[in-house]
Design an enzyme around this catalytic site. Sequence first.
Site, mmCIF file in Angstrom:
data_model
loop_
_atom_site.group_PDB
_atom_site.id
_atom_site.type_symbol
_atom_site.label_atom_id
_atom_site.label_comp_id
_atom_site.label_asym_id
_atom_site.label_seq_id
_atom_site.Cartn_x
_atom_site.Cartn_y
_atom_site.Cartn_z
ATOM 1 N N ASN A 48 4.299 -3.693 -0.976
ATOM 2 C CA ASN A 48 2.862 -3.413 -0.879
ATOM 3 C C ASN A 48 2.472 -2.461 -2.003
ATOM 4 O OD1 ASN A 48 0.340 -3.842 0.583
ATOM 5 N ND2 ASN A 48 0.495 -1.707 1.227
ATOM 6 N N GLY B 278 -6.136 -8.541 -3.352
ATOM 7 C CA GLY B 278 -5.727 -8.447 -1.955
ATOM 8 C C GLY B 278 -5.075 -9.771 -1.592
ATOM 9 N N ALA B 279 -3.908 -9.687 -0.976
ATOM 10 C CA ALA B 279 -3.086 -10.887 -0.792
ATOM 11 C C ALA B 279 -3.788 -12.014 -0.020
ATOM 12 C CB ALA B 279 -1.784 -10.491 -0.096
ATOM 13 N N GLY B 280 -4.505 -11.676 1.042
ATOM 14 C CA GLY B 280 -5.169 -12.701 1.846
ATOM 15 C C GLY B 280 -6.267 -13.399 1.057
ATOM 16 N N CYS C 172 -4.574 1.845 0.062
ATOM 17 C CA CYS C 172 -5.111 0.687 -0.663
ATOM 18 C C CYS C 172 -6.235 0.023 0.139
ATOM 19 C CB CYS C 172 -4.008 -0.297 -1.022
ATOM 20 S SG CYS C 172 -4.521 -1.492 -2.300
ATOM 21 N N ASP D 179 1.884 -7.304 0.713
ATOM 22 C CA ASP D 179 1.844 -8.376 -0.292
ATOM 23 C C ASP D 179 2.993 -9.345 -0.091
ATOM 24 O OD1 ASP D 179 0.247 -6.046 -1.778
ATOM 25 O OD2 ASP D 179 -0.378 -8.024 -2.481
HETATM 26 C C1 RUB Z 1 -3.666 -4.982 -2.536
HETATM 27 C C2 RUB Z 1 -2.656 -4.520 -1.518
HETATM 28 C C3 RUB Z 1 -2.930 -4.866 -0.087
HETATM 29 C C4 RUB Z 1 -2.259 -6.209 0.250
HETATM 30 C C5 RUB Z 1 -2.673 -6.729 1.603
HETATM 31 O O1 RUB Z 1 -3.202 -4.844 -3.858
HETATM 32 O O2 RUB Z 1 -1.636 -3.962 -1.838
HETATM 33 O O3 RUB Z 1 -2.392 -3.888 0.747
HETATM 34 O O4 RUB Z 1 -2.577 -7.184 -0.728
HETATM 35 O O5 RUB Z 1 -4.050 -6.993 1.615
HETATM 36 P P1 RUB Z 1 -4.120 -5.332 -5.079
HETATM 37 P P2 RUB Z 1 -4.694 -8.020 2.658
HETATM 38 O O6 RUB Z 1 -5.416 -4.596 -4.980
HETATM 39 O O7 RUB Z 1 -3.325 -4.972 -6.302
HETATM 40 O O8 RUB Z 1 -4.279 -6.838 -4.947
HETATM 41 O O9 RUB Z 1 -4.359 -7.499 4.018
HETATM 42 O O10 RUB Z 1 -6.177 -7.957 2.349
HETATM 43 O O11 RUB Z 1 -4.108 -9.358 2.401
#
Ligand code: RUB
Length: 311
Positions: free
Chosen positions: A207, A24-26, A128, A197
């Site tokens: 994303n 998850g990007a964050g 996701c 992302d």
């Molecule tokens: C995770 C994904 C999420 C973004 C945003 O992909 O696509 O939609 O990262 O997440 P993966 P957030 O599981 O391959 O990392 O809002 O938590 O930053």
Amino acid sequence: MKHNNNPNIIIDTHNKIKNMEIRGAGRIGRAVASALKEYSLTIQNIENNEFKEKMIEAGGMLKSARPTAVSLPNAVNYVLSGLNTNNPKENIILNAEKFIKSSSEATSKIGKIGSNRIKDGWTILTHCNSEAAISVIKTAHNSGKNIKVICTETRPRNQGYLTAKALADEGIDTTLIVDSAVRYHIKDVDIVVVGADAITSNGCLVNKIGSSQIALMAYERKIPFLTAAETYKFHPKTIIGETIEIEERAVGEIHEFEEKYKDKIKLRNPAFDITPSQYIDGIITEIGIIPPQGAWHIIEKYFGNVFKETL
Ligand code: RUB
């Protein structure tokens, strides 16, 4: 990449991001900020160039863990911008702490702002597992709105199960569907909210794979499609023409065919896709909902000076 010269904290964080223990990007952005801070604390002699070289090498290794989420290089560059000051160690630590704090605050601001777009009685579709999108949904629920959520399974890693459980734990009416059932259910959906992302300078969304087909279906039904993206999810280098690498993950995540078919059937596993800006109604950031056409201005405002490329 020279693994041997990197300390455990950097190698561990790199590996956890690569194998998606941290995902998850964050979360990825905060994890690298924290790893750089911890690593800097272990380096005693900061008088010569060695400190700078070690930090830059560590940043390079972290950046190489996964290619698509821009939160990763943005967080590394933000923290390492402390190297260009008179107190590099102090400023690395300060920057890391600032990044982690502002990332968490941004998620809750996005929740407040985005939840204003959700009306009582609505059904939200999400894909996701995005902290930012979940923040929007939870805030709407906590403000007393009676909402329902449809979560996609999100093959092949099934991150949708994480989302469904997080929402059910909040007492939100949650339904999980397989990815191919989106068009069947879209008639019941009032709004789509997904994470990001990366956002490009021309307002496209990168994303989780499948996001773009959901956007197309929402567009067909005239249902708003919004992405929740902190300003550090905007990709500075797209402004100078760089394109974003879409990660292709191991095909074993999809299926293991029996020996007989291994050479006969190809598997492909791109992890992300690109949603063109014309299918996006708004980007929910911590400074407000901007139209995709506003992405250029965000990059100019936030990355003009602060997020300098240090590597
Ligand atoms: C995770 C994904 C999420 C973004 C945003 O992909 O696509 O939609 O990262 O997440 P993966 P957030 O599981 O391959 O990392 O809002 O938590 O930053």
